[in-house]
Design a protein around this motif. Structure first.
Motif, PDB file in Angstrom:
ATOM      1  N   TYR A  16       0.836  -1.203   0.000  1.00 13.24           N
ATOM      2  CA  TYR A  16       0.000   0.000   0.000  1.00 13.24           C
ATOM      3  C   TYR A  16       0.871   1.253   0.000  1.00 13.24           C
ATOM      4  O   TYR A  16       0.636   2.197  -0.762  1.00 13.24           O
ATOM      5  CB  TYR A  16      -0.917  -0.018   1.223  1.00 13.24           C
ATOM      6  N   CYS A  17       1.884   1.252   0.857  1.00 11.46           N
ATOM      7  CA  CYS A  17       2.791   2.402   0.938  1.00 11.46           C
ATOM      8  C   CYS A  17       3.570   2.588  -0.368  1.00 11.46           C
ATOM      9  O   CYS A  17       3.788   3.718  -0.826  1.00 11.46           O
ATOM     10  CB  CYS A  17       3.756   2.238   2.109  1.00 11.46           C
ATOM     11  N   GLU A  18       3.981   1.472  -0.967  1.00 13.07           N
ATOM     12  CA  GLU A  18       4.736   1.530  -2.221  1.00 13.07           C
ATOM     13  C   GLU A  18       3.940   2.248  -3.305  1.00 13.07           C
ATOM     14  O   GLU A  18       4.489   3.056  -4.065  1.00 13.07           O
ATOM     15  CB  GLU A  18       5.086   0.115  -2.672  1.00 13.07           C
ATOM     16  N   GLU A  19       2.643   1.993  -3.342  1.00 11.77           N
ATOM     17  CA  GLU A  19       1.787   2.619  -4.351  1.00 11.77           C
ATOM     18  C   GLU A  19       1.665   4.122  -4.143  1.00 11.77           C
ATOM     19  O   GLU A  19       1.382   4.867  -5.091  1.00 11.77           O
ATOM     20  CB  GLU A  19       0.394   1.983  -4.326  1.00 11.77           C
ATOM     21  N   ARG A  20       1.877   4.570  -2.917  1.00  9.56           N
ATOM     22  CA  ARG A  20       1.676   5.984  -2.602  1.00  9.56           C
ATOM     23  C   ARG A  20       2.969   6.784  -2.516  1.00  9.56           C
ATOM     24  O   ARG A  20       2.943   7.971  -2.207  1.00  9.56           O
ATOM     25  CB  ARG A  20       0.879   6.095  -1.294  1.00  9.56           C
ATOM     26  N   ILE A  21       4.076   6.137  -2.768  1.00  7.19           N
ATOM     27  CA  ILE A  21       5.349   6.860  -2.830  1.00  7.19           C
ATOM     28  C   ILE A  21       5.480   7.468  -4.221  1.00  7.19           C
ATOM     29  O   ILE A  21       5.499   6.758  -5.226  1.00  7.19           O
ATOM     30  CB  ILE A  21       6.526   5.919  -2.523  1.00  7.19           C
ATOM     31  N   ASP A  71      11.098  -9.479  -0.775  1.00  9.74           N
ATOM     32  CA  ASP A  71      11.270  -9.067  -2.171  1.00  9.74           C
ATOM     33  C   ASP A  71      10.814  -7.620  -2.377  1.00  9.74           C
ATOM     34  O   ASP A  71      11.461  -6.843  -3.089  1.00  9.74           O
ATOM     35  CB  ASP A  71      10.481  -9.989  -3.104  1.00  9.74           C
ATOM     36  N   ARG A  72       9.708  -7.261  -1.743  1.00 12.31           N
ATOM     37  CA  ARG A  72       9.169  -5.907  -1.913  1.00 12.31           C
ATOM     38  C   ARG A  72      10.101  -4.862  -1.299  1.00 12.31           C
ATOM     39  O   ARG A  72      10.352  -3.801  -1.873  1.00 12.31           O
ATOM     40  CB  ARG A  72       7.773  -5.817  -1.287  1.00 12.31           C
ATOM     41  N   LEU A  73      10.626  -5.150  -0.116  1.00 14.59           N
ATOM     42  CA  LEU A  73      11.556  -4.231   0.534  1.00 14.59           C
ATOM     43  C   LEU A  73      12.830  -4.080  -0.293  1.00 14.59           C
ATOM     44  O   LEU A  73      13.387  -2.980  -0.408  1.00 14.59           O
ATOM     45  CB  LEU A  73      11.883  -4.713   1.946  1.00 14.59           C
ATOM     46  N   ALA A  74      13.288  -5.182  -0.881  1.00 16.51           N
ATOM     47  CA  ALA A  74      14.473  -5.121  -1.746  1.00 16.51           C
ATOM     48  C   ALA A  74      14.203  -4.233  -2.959  1.00 16.51           C
ATOM     49  O   ALA A  74      15.053  -3.426  -3.353  1.00 16.51           O
ATOM     50  CB  ALA A  74      14.855  -6.531  -2.187  1.00 16.51           C
ATOM     51  N   ARG A  75      13.024  -4.380  -3.554  1.00 15.96           N
ATOM     52  CA  ARG A  75      12.679  -3.578  -4.732  1.00 15.96           C
ATOM     53  C   ARG A  75      12.609  -2.089  -4.377  1.00 15.96           C
ATOM     54  O   ARG A  75      13.099  -1.236  -5.129  1.00 15.96           O
ATOM     55  CB  ARG A  75      11.345  -4.059  -5.304  1.00 15.96           C
ATOM     56  N   LEU A  76      12.025  -1.775  -3.239  1.00 15.81           N
ATOM     57  CA  LEU A  76      11.939  -0.377  -2.810  1.00 15.81           C
ATOM     58  C   LEU A  76      13.334   0.219  -2.618  1.00 15.81           C
ATOM     59  O   LEU A  76      13.614   1.344  -3.020  1.00 15.81           O
ATOM     60  CB  LEU A  76      11.139  -0.276  -1.503  1.00 15.81           C
ATOM     61  N   SER A  77      14.203  -0.562  -1.996  1.00 10.91           N
ATOM     62  CA  SER A  77      15.564  -0.095  -1.753  1.00 10.91           C
ATOM     63  C   SER A  77      16.312   0.153  -3.061  1.00 10.91           C
ATOM     64  O   SER A  77      17.003   1.165  -3.220  1.00 10.91           O
ATOM     65  CB  SER A  77      16.305  -1.118  -0.891  1.00 10.91           C
ATOM     66  N   VAL A  78      16.140  -0.745  -4.030  1.00 16.37           N
ATOM     67  CA  VAL A  78      16.803  -0.598  -5.333  1.00 16.37           C
ATOM     68  C   VAL A  78      16.283   0.640  -6.063  1.00 16.37           C
ATOM     69  O   VAL A  78      17.036   1.343  -6.751  1.00 16.37           O
ATOM     70  CB  VAL A  78      16.585  -1.865  -6.182  1.00 16.37           C
TER      71      VAL A  78
END
Length: 392
Positions: A284-289, A314-321
């Motif tokens: 949810y947070c990823e969509e709103r960044i 996997d999601r946290l890794a993608r956000l970091s990248v």
């Protein structure tokens, strides 16, 4: 009172000996009330208070009187310990639905968590009393944390430049006081500043603002962290230099961003308890960044994942990248000692994401470090904070 009498008095109070018994020491009326208050909670060798002695019973007025007694006889830190014991030993959580109880209780962060968790079963009259109690604690916390937090993270201030005509909120008080010491007024015991020194405010466009997303686990074990996170979110939302969002979750998600102007309303919007789906909340947070390279995701959770743990990693890794500055706080509490999932914590740490717990007093400096994109892990190490290490 002789030394022997004072020693007998203390032993009588400590052991809960009935002063009416032959072996008991004659207590004063004040000491008898203190003894009754302690015996009502801790007993005197068995679970049932003796005849004529105190007992919490089931009536709120009696509890209110008992609370009045312990507040009279003990300092606030001790009162809070006794209250906590009362909740655990006498089942007083249910008593929180009575407004008479709330009007007398010594409020702290733990009580606020109890009130928030029980508000769904409170009658309307009690909710209004609970709101007053919560507002009192929120005010105290804001006084303690607001100025330091604002000073630490006000990224719109260029501290390399100074001005002698600053806005009140931009005054550099240490430099101002030092520059005006010759204007000290002894009769008033104060400095009257002739010249103000402040920070020169930079003009920042909205698109340049740093995004801060506080994603907070509202499962029961994280209750105190939720209270503190809500306060900090409200403080940061009041600053024009960061765009702040607050998302709370268990198995459901509550976006409280629009309520941040009123921290009390934020806390009443929290749904403490339930399971945990961290992956869903992070999605949810990823969509709103909106701008990943300007975004900071502060995930506050014990990482006991009830959802898909592999997908979360996997999601946290993608956000970091993508450039999001991800930090995982296992707790935001006064003790800073978390209970957490060690296996999942190690997997997240292996991504290069800092994973640790911190206290509310450390949080402003943490945010300042994060907003400057400095080494958060290094900052934590300098603070003697235990960092979670990757799996071997």
């Amino acid at each position: 009172m002789s030394e022997t009498d004072e020693r007998n008095r203390r032993w009588t109070l400590a052991l809960g000996i009935d002063p009416d018994a032959e072996s008991g020491f004659a207590l004063s009326d004040s000491d008898r009330r203190m003894s009754d208050a302690l015996t009502a909670l801790y007993g005197d060798g068995d679970d049932a208070p003796k005849k004529g002695r105190g007992g919490l019973g089931g009536s709120a007025p009696r509890v209110a009187k008992w609370l009045g007694d312990i507040r009279e006889f003990f300092p606030a830190p001790v009162v809070q310990v006794i209250q906590k014991d009362a909740f655990e030993r006498k089942g007083l959580r249910q008593m929180l639905i009575e407004p008479e109880f709330l009007a007398t209780v010594e409020a702290d962060v733990n009580l606020i968590a109890d009130l928030v968790s029980l508000r769904g079963v409170m009658p309307d009259k009690t909710k209004e009393t609970a709101r007053i109690v919560i507002a009192k604690v929120v005010k105290e916390l804001m006084e303690r944390l607001e100025r330091r937090t604002a000073d630490a993270i006000r990224g719109a201030l260029n501290r390399s430049q100074r001005t002698n005509r600053p806005r009140f909120s931009d005054i550099d008080w240490p430099r101002t006081i030092k520059a005006n010491l010759r204007h000290y007024q002894a009769e008033h015991r104060t400095v009257v500043p002739e010249r103000l020194i402040g920070f020169l405010r930079q003009q920042r466009r909205i698109v340049d603002l740093e995004e801060v997303v506080l994603c907070v686990d509202q499962s029961g074990s994280m209750a105190t962290s939720v209270v503190y996170a809500s306060i900090f979110a409200a403080v940061m939302a009041s600053l024009p230099v960061v765009a702040t969002k607050l998302v709370c979750f268990d198995t459901a998600i509550v976006d409280l961003t629009e309520e941040l102007a009123d921290p009390v309303e934020v806390l009443f919007g929290v749904q403490l308890g339930g399971g945990t789906d961290i992956n869903r909340a992070v999605a949810y947070c990823e969509e709103r960044i909106e701008r990943p390279t300007k975004a900071h995701l502060i995930l506050i959770t014990d990482l006991y994942e009830g959802g898909n743990a592999d997908a979360l990693v996997d999601r946290l890794a993608r956000l970091s990248v993508r450039g999001v500055n991800v930090i995982v706080l296992l707790a935001l509490t006064d003790t800073g000692r978390p209970s957490y999932d060690p296996a999942l914590s190690a997997k997240v740490a292996a991504l290069g994401i800092p994973v640790f717990a911190c206290t509310p007093d450390q949080f402003p400096d943490l945010m300042a470090t994060a907003l400057k994109r400095e080494d958060v892990a290094g900052w934590a190490a300098d603070q003697d904070i235990k960092l979670i290490r990757p799996e071997a």
